[in-house]
Write a protein that holds these residues in place. Structure first.
Motif, short mmCIF file in Angstrom:
data_model
loop_
_atom_site.label_atom_id
_atom_site.label_comp_id
_atom_site.label_asym_id
_atom_site.label_seq_id
_atom_site.Cartn_x
_atom_site.Cartn_y
_atom_site.Cartn_z
N ALA A 105 40.14 33.19 -9.12
CA ALA A 105 41.16 32.84 -10.11
C ALA A 105 42.07 34.05 -10.26
O ALA A 105 41.59 35.17 -10.51
CB ALA A 105 40.53 32.47 -11.44
N GLY A 106 43.37 33.85 -10.07
CA GLY A 106 44.30 34.96 -10.22
C GLY A 106 45.59 34.71 -9.47
O GLY A 106 45.85 33.62 -8.96
N ALA A 107 46.40 35.75 -9.43
CA ALA A 107 47.70 35.68 -8.74
C ALA A 107 47.49 35.90 -7.24
O ALA A 107 46.57 36.60 -6.83
CB ALA A 107 48.64 36.73 -9.31
N LEU A 108 48.35 35.30 -6.47
CA LEU A 108 48.29 35.46 -5.00
C LEU A 108 49.29 36.52 -4.55
O LEU A 108 50.06 36.31 -3.62
CB LEU A 108 48.58 34.11 -4.31
N THR A 109 49.28 37.68 -5.21
CA THR A 109 50.17 38.77 -4.82
C THR A 109 49.80 39.30 -3.44
O THR A 109 50.62 39.87 -2.74
CB THR A 109 50.13 39.91 -5.85
N SER A 110 48.54 39.12 -3.06
CA SER A 110 48.06 39.37 -1.70
C SER A 110 47.08 38.24 -1.37
O SER A 110 46.81 37.40 -2.22
CB SER A 110 47.39 40.74 -1.59
N GLN A 111 46.57 38.25 -0.18
CA GLN A 111 45.63 37.18 0.20
C GLN A 111 44.39 37.20 -0.68
O GLN A 111 43.87 38.26 -1.01
CB GLN A 111 45.19 37.34 1.66
N ALA A 112 43.96 36.00 -1.06
CA ALA A 112 42.70 35.86 -1.80
C ALA A 112 41.66 35.34 -0.84
O ALA A 112 41.95 34.49 0.01
CB ALA A 112 42.89 34.89 -2.96
N VAL A 113 40.44 35.84 -0.96
CA VAL A 113 39.36 35.43 -0.05
C VAL A 113 38.21 34.87 -0.88
O VAL A 113 37.76 35.49 -1.83
CB VAL A 113 38.87 36.60 0.82
N VAL A 114 37.77 33.68 -0.48
CA VAL A 114 36.58 33.07 -1.07
C VAL A 114 35.51 33.11 0.01
O VAL A 114 35.70 32.58 1.11
CB VAL A 114 36.86 31.62 -1.51
N ALA A 119 26.54 27.91 5.93
CA ALA A 119 27.30 26.78 6.47
C ALA A 119 27.48 25.73 5.38
O ALA A 119 26.64 25.57 4.50
CB ALA A 119 26.56 26.18 7.66
N GLN A 120 28.60 25.04 5.43
CA GLN A 120 28.90 23.95 4.49
C GLN A 120 29.51 22.80 5.29
O GLN A 120 30.23 23.03 6.26
CB GLN A 120 29.92 24.39 3.43
N PHE A 121 29.23 21.60 4.84
CA PHE A 121 29.76 20.43 5.51
C PHE A 121 30.43 19.52 4.49
O PHE A 121 29.80 19.10 3.52
CB PHE A 121 28.63 19.68 6.25
N ASN A 122 31.73 19.28 4.68
CA ASN A 122 32.53 18.43 3.79
C ASN A 122 32.51 18.92 2.34
O ASN A 122 32.42 18.13 1.41
CB ASN A 122 32.08 16.97 3.88
N LYS A 123 32.61 20.22 2.16
CA LYS A 123 32.67 20.80 0.81
C LYS A 123 34.08 20.59 0.26
O LYS A 123 35.05 21.04 0.85
CB LYS A 123 32.34 22.29 0.83
N LYS A 124 34.17 19.93 -0.86
CA LYS A 124 35.46 19.64 -1.47
C LYS A 124 35.74 20.59 -2.63
O LYS A 124 34.89 20.83 -3.47
CB LYS A 124 35.51 18.20 -1.95
N SER A 125 36.95 21.13 -2.64
CA SER A 125 37.39 22.02 -3.71
C SER A 125 38.85 21.71 -4.03
O SER A 125 39.62 21.33 -3.15
CB SER A 125 37.28 23.49 -3.28
N ASP A 126 39.21 21.92 -5.29
CA ASP A 126 40.59 21.69 -5.72
C ASP A 126 41.32 23.02 -5.87
O ASP A 126 40.74 24.02 -6.29
CB ASP A 126 40.62 20.96 -7.07
N LEU A 127 42.61 22.99 -5.54
CA LEU A 127 43.49 24.13 -5.81
C LEU A 127 44.24 23.79 -7.09
O LEU A 127 44.91 22.76 -7.16
CB LEU A 127 44.46 24.37 -4.66
N LYS A 128 44.10 24.66 -8.09
CA LYS A 128 44.73 24.44 -9.39
C LYS A 128 45.72 25.55 -9.68
O LYS A 128 45.50 26.70 -9.28
CB LYS A 128 43.67 24.38 -10.49
#
Length: 153
Positions: A105-114, A119-128
């Motif tokens: 959570a924060g500003a994208l002043t530079s690249q953000a890394v999660v 391994a994950q398969f069909n993991k769904k996440s929302d961009l807010k």
């Protein structure tokens, strides 16, 4: 009758001599099984086509949905990058915004890394997206582009 018995007994002894070693022997062999699973990391990004209410502000408005799949045993990384360093732009005018994506959570002043540890398969996440309200924004059409990338570790 003795001759017949002797011939029959001799034949049985000869047959037993040939069978006995075959039963007593052990033999084995091996077959190796081999296969490969290729590394595969894919991402499906769905832009929900949302328009942000800039003057009144937005708080955690879902603007996109992302489905992640990566079979890397050591996990993978999701990178979020803004074309305008975390600002909505209209000509020379800008409006700051922040994003929320899982643990980031924060500003994208530079690249953000999660970071994903497994391994994950069909993991769904929302961009807010969140934008502070202001009646002092300069008139114009504001935009930015967020690029979401997946890469195995």
């Amino acid at each position: 009758m003795t001759k017949f018995f002797t011939k029959t007994a001799a034949a049985a002894l000869i047959a037993a001599a040939f069978v006995a070693p075959a039963l007593a022997q052990n033999a084995s062999g091996t077959i190796q099984l081999k296969g490969n699973v290729a590394l595969s990391c894919t991402i499906a990004v769905q832009d929900l086509g949302q328009s942000l209410a800039l003057r009144t502000g937005e708080s955690n408005k879902t603007v996109g949905s992302v489905t992640e799949t990566c079979n890397s045993g050591t996990g993978y990384k999701i990178t979020l990058a803004s074309a305008n360093a975390g600002k909505l732009k209209s000509g020379n005018f800008t409006i700051n915004y922040t994003v929320s994506y899982d643990s980031f959570a924060g500003a994208l002043t530079s690249q953000a890394v999660v970071d994903r540890a497994t391994a994950q398969f069909n993991k769904k996440s929302d961009l807010k997206v969140s934008v502070a309200a202001s009646d002092q924004y300069i008139a114009g059409d504001y935009a930015d582009t967020v690029t979401v990338t997946i890469a195995a570790k």
